[in-house]
Write a protein that holds these residues in place. Structure first.
Motif, mmCIF file in Angstrom:
data_model
loop_
_atom_site.group_PDB
_atom_site.id
_atom_site.type_symbol
_atom_site.label_atom_id
_atom_site.label_comp_id
_atom_site.label_asym_id
_atom_site.label_seq_id
_atom_site.Cartn_x
_atom_site.Cartn_y
_atom_site.Cartn_z
ATOM 1 N N ALA A 63 0.834 -1.205 0.000
ATOM 2 C CA ALA A 63 0.000 0.000 0.000
ATOM 3 C C ALA A 63 0.870 1.257 0.000
ATOM 4 O O ALA A 63 0.498 2.278 -0.578
ATOM 5 N N ALA A 64 2.035 1.154 0.649
ATOM 6 C CA ALA A 64 2.934 2.307 0.719
ATOM 7 C C ALA A 64 3.480 2.683 -0.657
ATOM 8 O O ALA A 64 3.894 3.826 -0.876
ATOM 9 N N ASP A 65 3.496 1.717 -1.591
ATOM 10 C CA ASP A 65 4.040 1.968 -2.929
ATOM 11 C C ASP A 65 2.976 2.413 -3.929
ATOM 12 O O ASP A 65 3.286 2.633 -5.099
ATOM 13 N N LEU A 66 1.732 2.515 -3.477
ATOM 14 C CA LEU A 66 0.682 2.986 -4.376
ATOM 15 C C LEU A 66 0.882 4.471 -4.686
ATOM 16 O O LEU A 66 1.240 5.244 -3.799
ATOM 17 N N PRO A 67 0.642 4.879 -5.918
ATOM 18 C CA PRO A 67 0.744 6.307 -6.251
ATOM 19 C C PRO A 67 -0.197 7.137 -5.381
ATOM 20 O O PRO A 67 -1.282 6.680 -4.999
ATOM 21 N N ALA A 68 0.199 8.351 -5.097
ATOM 22 C CA ALA A 68 -0.595 9.237 -4.246
ATOM 23 C C ALA A 68 -1.991 9.457 -4.818
ATOM 24 O O ALA A 68 -2.967 9.598 -4.082
ATOM 25 N N ALA A 69 -2.090 9.472 -6.156
ATOM 26 C CA ALA A 69 -3.385 9.693 -6.794
ATOM 27 C C ALA A 69 -4.364 8.569 -6.457
ATOM 28 O O ALA A 69 -5.571 8.804 -6.297
ATOM 29 N N ILE A 70 -3.840 7.348 -6.318
ATOM 30 C CA ILE A 70 -4.696 6.201 -6.008
ATOM 31 C C ILE A 70 -5.164 6.252 -4.558
ATOM 32 O O ILE A 70 -6.348 6.062 -4.263
ATOM 33 N N THR A 71 -4.237 6.509 -3.650
ATOM 34 C CA THR A 71 -4.632 6.585 -2.236
ATOM 35 C C THR A 71 -5.596 7.750 -2.009
ATOM 36 O O THR A 71 -6.523 7.651 -1.193
ATOM 37 N N ALA A 72 -5.409 8.836 -2.742
ATOM 38 C CA ALA A 72 -6.318 9.979 -2.619
ATOM 39 C C ALA A 72 -7.711 9.595 -3.116
ATOM 40 O O ALA A 72 -8.726 9.959 -2.505
ATOM 41 N N TYR A 73 -7.761 8.858 -4.210
ATOM 42 C CA TYR A 73 -9.048 8.415 -4.757
ATOM 43 C C TYR A 73 -9.771 7.511 -3.762
ATOM 44 O O TYR A 73 -10.979 7.645 -3.548
ATOM 45 N N ILE A 74 -9.019 6.585 -3.142
ATOM 46 C CA ILE A 74 -9.615 5.668 -2.162
ATOM 47 C C ILE A 74 -10.096 6.440 -0.936
ATOM 48 O O ILE A 74 -11.189 6.202 -0.418
ATOM 49 N N ASN A 75 -9.279 7.371 -0.468
ATOM 50 C CA ASN A 75 -9.658 8.183 0.697
ATOM 51 C C ASN A 75 -10.949 8.953 0.445
ATOM 52 O O ASN A 75 -11.807 9.069 1.319
ATOM 53 N N THR A 76 -11.068 9.475 -0.764
ATOM 54 C CA THR A 76 -12.222 10.309 -1.106
ATOM 55 C C THR A 76 -13.489 9.488 -1.329
ATOM 56 O O THR A 76 -14.571 9.868 -0.870
ATOM 57 N N ASN A 77 -13.341 8.375 -2.022
ATOM 58 C CA ASN A 77 -14.521 7.612 -2.435
ATOM 59 C C ASN A 77 -14.851 6.405 -1.551
ATOM 60 O O ASN A 77 -15.991 5.930 -1.570
ATOM 61 N N TYR A 78 -13.862 5.934 -0.784
ATOM 62 C CA TYR A 78 -14.092 4.747 0.055
ATOM 63 C C TYR A 78 -13.457 4.943 1.426
ATOM 64 O O TYR A 78 -12.598 4.173 1.852
ATOM 65 N N ALA A 79 -13.869 5.992 2.111
ATOM 66 C CA ALA A 79 -13.323 6.293 3.433
ATOM 67 C C ALA A 79 -13.516 5.103 4.370
ATOM 68 O O ALA A 79 -14.585 4.508 4.435
ATOM 69 N N GLY A 80 -12.456 4.762 5.087
ATOM 70 C CA GLY A 80 -12.511 3.646 6.025
ATOM 71 C C GLY A 80 -12.228 2.297 5.402
ATOM 72 O O GLY A 80 -12.260 1.280 6.089
ATOM 73 N N ALA A 81 -11.946 2.264 4.090
ATOM 74 C CA ALA A 81 -11.682 0.997 3.414
ATOM 75 C C ALA A 81 -10.306 0.454 3.768
ATOM 76 O O ALA A 81 -9.376 1.212 4.056
ATOM 77 N N GLU A 82 -10.186 -0.861 3.746
ATOM 78 C CA GLU A 82 -8.926 -1.538 4.044
ATOM 79 C C GLU A 82 -8.403 -2.196 2.778
ATOM 80 O O GLU A 82 -9.135 -2.912 2.086
ATOM 81 N N ILE A 83 -7.155 -1.931 2.447
ATOM 82 C CA ILE A 83 -6.549 -2.539 1.264
ATOM 83 C C ILE A 83 -6.179 -3.984 1.580
ATOM 84 O O ILE A 83 -5.394 -4.242 2.493
ATOM 85 N N GLN A 84 -6.737 -4.929 0.825
ATOM 86 C CA GLN A 84 -6.430 -6.337 1.023
ATOM 87 C C GLN A 84 -5.442 -6.860 -0.013
ATOM 88 O O GLN A 84 -4.707 -7.809 0.240
ATOM 89 N N PHE A 85 -5.452 -6.246 -1.184
ATOM 90 C CA PHE A 85 -4.528 -6.664 -2.241
ATOM 91 C C PHE A 85 -4.232 -5.494 -3.151
ATOM 92 O O PHE A 85 -5.105 -4.668 -3.431
ATOM 93 N N ALA A 86 -2.994 -5.419 -3.603
ATOM 94 C CA ALA A 86 -2.610 -4.437 -4.614
ATOM 95 C C ALA A 86 -1.576 -5.085 -5.525
ATOM 96 O O ALA A 86 -0.645 -5.742 -5.056
ATOM 97 N N GLY A 87 -1.761 -4.934 -6.821
ATOM 98 C CA GLY A 87 -0.839 -5.530 -7.772
ATOM 99 C C GLY A 87 -0.722 -4.704 -9.035
ATOM 100 O O GLY A 87 -1.671 -3.998 -9.422
ATOM 101 N N LYS A 88 0.456 -4.789 -9.669
ATOM 102 C CA LYS A 88 0.725 -4.001 -10.872
ATOM 103 C C LYS A 88 1.021 -4.931 -12.044
ATOM 104 O O LYS A 88 1.720 -5.935 -11.892
#
Length: 216
Positions: A63-88
């Protein structure tokens, strides 16, 4: 004096018994979480939208390696959500699996520049996992595990909404580190037939070493 000593030993015994129970419960919670993360990873990587849009195999990222734009999108649209998987993927596109604050699941695809692309279609059913007691697993599954992984034991299991089973198995002997390193994930179809073996997923840790709950 004898009564005092008896009370001291009794309290010490209760203390160690309590610690042991806590350690066992913590270990079981970790294994159950590994099963849940395995289901989340499988749901994200096998979703029809992922297969249509992504290029090549997804490589897990934190999660720490996610682009800031992605974490901002999640914060805005899915407040309180927990990241279970991230892949590139090989083209830089990123798939993120979320467990929302209400307990439901959501899978998202982002473009390489961090802009939102599309939501995954079948992710919610594949990622939602119900714990299954090992003793309640179908005989076809326990029989397969006993036959093909004789020196392993099933430690935790779960079933998703599509009927697939996920098991965490580990070696029955060895040091704590060796046993932990031996862990595998076994996936079975709804009818109990073997589907695949994978390694346990890594936790998508954030900067503080914990899976972040966005918006908190």
């Amino acid at each position: 004096m004898k009564k005092s000593l008896f009370l001291v030993f009794a309290l010490v015994g209760l203390f160690f018994a309590s610690c042991n129970r806590e350690n066992i419960n913590a270990a079981q919670d970790d294994l159950t979480e590994l099963v849940q993360l395995s289901a989340a990873r499988s749901a994200a990587t096998t979703d029809t939208i992922t297969k249509q849009k992504c290029k090549g195999k997804l490589v897990e990222i934190t999660a720490a390696d996610l682009p800031a734009a992605i974490t901002a999108y999640i914060n805005t649209n899915y407040a309180g959500a927990e990241i279970q998987f991230a892949g590139k993927d090989t083209a830089g596109q990123i798939v993120v699996g979320l467990k929302l604050a209400d307990g439901t699941h959501k899978g998202l695809i982002f473009n390489a520049d961090g802009t939102f692309s599309k939501a995954l279609e079948k992710y919610p059913k594949g990622a939602k996992l119900t714990k299954v007691e090992v003793s309640a697993l179908p005989s076809a599954i326990t029989g397969y595990a006993a036959s093909h992984y004789a020196d392993y034991t099933v430690k935790a299991a779960g079933r998703n909404d599509t009927g697939e089973y996920f098991l965490i198995i580990e070696k029955t002997t060895g040091t704590e580190a060796e046993v932990k390193a031996s862990r595998k994930v076994l996936q079975f179809n709804a009818d109990g037939t073997f589907k695949q073996e994978t390694t346990p997923p890594s936790h998508p840790e954030g900067p503080m070493g914990k899976r972040p709950k966005h918006g908190k």
